[in-house]
Design a protein around this motif. Structure first.
Motif, PDB file in Angstrom:
ATOM      1  N   PRO A   1       0.803  -1.228   0.000  1.00  0.00           N
ATOM      2  CA  PRO A   1       0.000   0.000   0.000  1.00  0.00           C
ATOM      3  C   PRO A   1       0.836   1.278   0.000  1.00  0.00           C
ATOM      4  O   PRO A   1       0.507   2.234  -0.715  1.00  0.00           O
ATOM      5  CB  PRO A   1      -0.848  -0.123   1.272  1.00  0.00           C
ATOM      6  CG  PRO A   1      -0.208  -1.179   2.088  1.00  0.00           C
ATOM      7  CD  PRO A   1       0.451  -2.108   1.131  1.00  0.00           C
ATOM      8  N   LEU A   2       1.901   1.326   0.781  1.00  0.00           N
ATOM      9  CA  LEU A   2       2.690   2.557   0.829  1.00  0.00           C
ATOM     10  C   LEU A   2       3.469   2.773  -0.461  1.00  0.00           C
ATOM     11  O   LEU A   2       3.751   3.918  -0.831  1.00  0.00           O
ATOM     12  CB  LEU A   2       3.626   2.547   2.038  1.00  0.00           C
ATOM     13  CG  LEU A   2       2.937   2.530   3.408  1.00  0.00           C
ATOM     14  CD1 LEU A   2       3.950   2.843   4.515  1.00  0.00           C
ATOM     15  CD2 LEU A   2       1.760   3.490   3.479  1.00  0.00           C
ATOM     16  N   ASP A   3       3.807   1.685  -1.162  1.00  0.00           N
ATOM     17  CA  ASP A   3       4.450   1.832  -2.476  1.00  0.00           C
ATOM     18  C   ASP A   3       3.470   2.454  -3.465  1.00  0.00           C
ATOM     19  O   ASP A   3       3.847   3.328  -4.267  1.00  0.00           O
ATOM     20  CB  ASP A   3       4.920   0.479  -2.998  1.00  0.00           C
ATOM     21  CG  ASP A   3       6.123  -0.064  -2.238  1.00  0.00           C
ATOM     22  OD1 ASP A   3       6.748   0.718  -1.481  1.00  0.00           O
ATOM     23  OD2 ASP A   3       6.432  -1.262  -2.398  1.00  0.00           O
ATOM     24  N   LEU A   4       2.214   2.003  -3.425  1.00  0.00           N
ATOM     25  CA  LEU A   4       1.192   2.587  -4.299  1.00  0.00           C
ATOM     26  C   LEU A   4       1.002   4.066  -3.999  1.00  0.00           C
ATOM     27  O   LEU A   4       0.849   4.890  -4.913  1.00  0.00           O
ATOM     28  CB  LEU A   4      -0.135   1.849  -4.115  1.00  0.00           C
ATOM     29  CG  LEU A   4      -0.213   0.437  -4.687  1.00  0.00           C
ATOM     30  CD1 LEU A   4      -1.403  -0.310  -4.096  1.00  0.00           C
ATOM     31  CD2 LEU A   4      -0.334   0.489  -6.209  1.00  0.00           C
ATOM     32  N   LEU A   5       1.039   4.394  -2.715  1.00  0.00           N
ATOM     33  CA  LEU A   5       0.869   5.783  -2.316  1.00  0.00           C
ATOM     34  C   LEU A   5       2.037   6.628  -2.808  1.00  0.00           C
ATOM     35  O   LEU A   5       1.850   7.729  -3.347  1.00  0.00           O
ATOM     36  CB  LEU A   5       0.752   5.860  -0.789  1.00  0.00           C
ATOM     37  CG  LEU A   5       0.095   7.096  -0.183  1.00  0.00           C
ATOM     38  CD1 LEU A   5      -1.286   7.325  -0.756  1.00  0.00           C
ATOM     39  CD2 LEU A   5       0.038   6.950   1.332  1.00  0.00           C
ATOM     40  N   ARG A   6       3.256   6.107  -2.644  1.00  0.00           N
ATOM     41  CA  ARG A   6       4.439   6.846  -3.106  1.00  0.00           C
ATOM     42  C   ARG A   6       4.401   7.033  -4.623  1.00  0.00           C
ATOM     43  O   ARG A   6       4.733   8.115  -5.130  1.00  0.00           O
ATOM     44  CB  ARG A   6       5.710   6.117  -2.696  1.00  0.00           C
ATOM     45  CG  ARG A   6       6.164   6.402  -1.266  1.00  0.00           C
ATOM     46  CD  ARG A   6       7.545   5.859  -1.001  1.00  0.00           C
ATOM     47  NE  ARG A   6       7.533   4.403  -0.926  1.00  0.00           N
ATOM     48  CZ  ARG A   6       7.356   3.729   0.198  1.00  0.00           C
ATOM     49  NH1 ARG A   6       7.167   4.366   1.346  1.00  0.00           N
ATOM     50  NH2 ARG A   6       7.360   2.399   0.192  1.00  0.00           N
TER      51      ARG A   6
END
Length: 448
Positions: free
Chosen positions: A38-43
């Motif tokens: 999820p945080l990769d998608l956000l970044r």
């Protein structure tokens, strides 16, 4: 012009879709089916944004689980795409949540309450909007401190109203669907309070909030501007532009005007630009370029007649990577949003249009003209229930206007099987959202 399917054909299409995805299967959310962190998608979604404002977006998302949910459409889009869908499509709001319904002024002066944010709009499976709205009701209820049973009841009310409304739309004449209005707004808590706030949210109030008297010797950003007020400068959230940057923004109004209907061009032509500012708005949009132009009308000699236009950068919908290439219908992202908004809304902003600035796509609309939305801090169980009921009818109306209510209604059927499945999904996804929010908070602390 292609020959339309008969009512029976459309009904059969909806029933057949149950073989592609059973109604009870919507309850299933398999985290292991979603390989992207999820945080990769956000970044990844931060690419192309203004670097100095990315921190502001993260701060707003860290503030609460609901704030995280608002800014995390790319995560939910990827998660939804990892699971089967019905194949029954409509124009999606794309970011269906309780704060993306709100009040605003229609062209005839009435205060309208409807879906009111379309940055992520695209043609996709109808249930994606339903799942996002249902999850938002649970998260809003949790944030407001409403007990679990009342939260569940609100989601059940939302899905039942959506299903029953779609059944009604499935047998209505086309123009009746297009014109369908909800007349009980004044009796649904908390809508009266929202409408009262909208009545007070006038351009004159916005003038006081966003501008200040021009000091002697203040350099005008707009050539030949003579008004006595200028935008405040409150960086990083509101910053006046210098003359060169302001002119670049104003030059973009020429192609924008061509996207308006002729009589609306006439009305806009009676305003003169006074000042231009860069403004940070929302949660999901933070870091994208957003300008505000302050105009004054020429028809009144002694009192102010302010108009504020927002020129808002639009990137591709977060759902676009997971849908067919023609799902958006446009290569210009501002045009995509305009057409999606007009398809879903009963009445749209009279100055809604689009333009480009230095190779980037922008939506143009009025800034905060009689706008107001739900205040989670004042929400109670009764209010959540009434609001959920309205959410179901408004979302069904938008989907029916822009899609096929016969096929959707046939898929949903008359039982509560779909309703119960959506409630189960919403519980799973609300929990996942809070988990992802926790990951962001930990990551945010490490980087500070």
């Amino acid at each position: 012009m292609s020959i339309p399917l008969t009512h029976a054909d459309r009904h059969a299409l909806g029933v057949r879709a149950r073989k592609q995805l059973a109604r009870s299967a919507h309850a299933h959310f398999d985290l292991s089916a979603c390989p992207q962190a999820p945080l990769d998608l956000l970044r990844d979604s931060m690419r192309g944004r203004i670097a100095r404002l990315v921190q502001v977006k993260y701060e707003r998302m860290v503030a609460s689980a609901f704030g995280f949910f608002r800014g995390a459409v790319p995560i939910m889009a990827a998660d939804l795409a990892c699971h089967p869908n019905t194949g029954i499509t409509t124009q999606l709001c794309g970011d269906a949540h309780v704060n993306n319904l709100g009040a605003y002024a229609g062209f005839d002066g009435r205060i309208v309450f409807d879906i009111n944010d379309f940055d992520e709009t695209i043609h996709g499976p109808f249930e994606w909007d339903v799942k996002r709205m249902a999850t938002s009701l649970l998260l809003a209820g949790r944030e407001a401190g409403i007990r679990r049973a009342a939260r569940q009841e609100a989601v059940a009310t939302f899905t039942e109203r959506y299903r029953r409304s779609m059944s009604e739309f499935s047998v209505m004449p086309v123009l009746e669907i297009a014109r369908y209005q909800i007349h009980r707004l004044g009796h649904i808590d908390p809508i009266p309070a929202i409408l009262e706030t909208a009545e007070r949210s006038t351009p004159q109030r916005l003038l006081v909030k966003l501008t200040e008297p021009a000091r002697p010797g203040t350099k005008a950003a707009v050539k030949n501007a003579t008004a006595s007020r200028r935008f405040r400068s409150e960086p990083p959230l509101l910053e006046r532009l210098g003359p060169k940057e302001a002119q670049t923004v104003l030059d973009a109004l020429t192609p924008y005007v061509r996207t308006l209907q002729p009589e609306r061009r006439h009305f806009l032509a009676q305003y003169g630009a006074v000042d231009v500012a860069f403004k940070v708005v929302g949660t999901g949009s933070v870091g994208q370029r957003d300008y505000c132009v302050y105009f004054e009308g020429w028809s009144r000699a002694e009192s102010t007649d302010p108009l504020f236009l927002q020129i808002k950068e639009e990137a591709a919908s977060a759902y676009a990577p997971y849908l067919p290439e023609d799902a958006s219908g446009h290569t210009h992202q501002g045009h995509r949003v305009v057409d999606g908004q007009r398809a879903l809304q009963l009445t749209s902003d009279p100055f809604l249009g689009y333009t480009s600035i230095e190779g980037r796509d922008y939506l143009v609309r009025q800034l905060n003209d009689h706008k107001a939305s739900l205040d989670l801090l004042t929400l109670d169980a009764v209010g959540l229930q009434g609001y959920a009921d309205l959410c179901g009818e408004l979302l069904a109306r938008g989907h029916a206007r822009a899609g096929d209510p016969v096929a959707i209604s046939a898929y949903l059927g008359n039982s509560d099987r779909f309703d119960r499945a959506i409630l189960a999904f919403a519980h799973s996804y609300a929990d996942k959202t809070e988990h992802d929010w926790g990951l962001l908070k930990k990551s945010f602390k490490k980087t500070k």
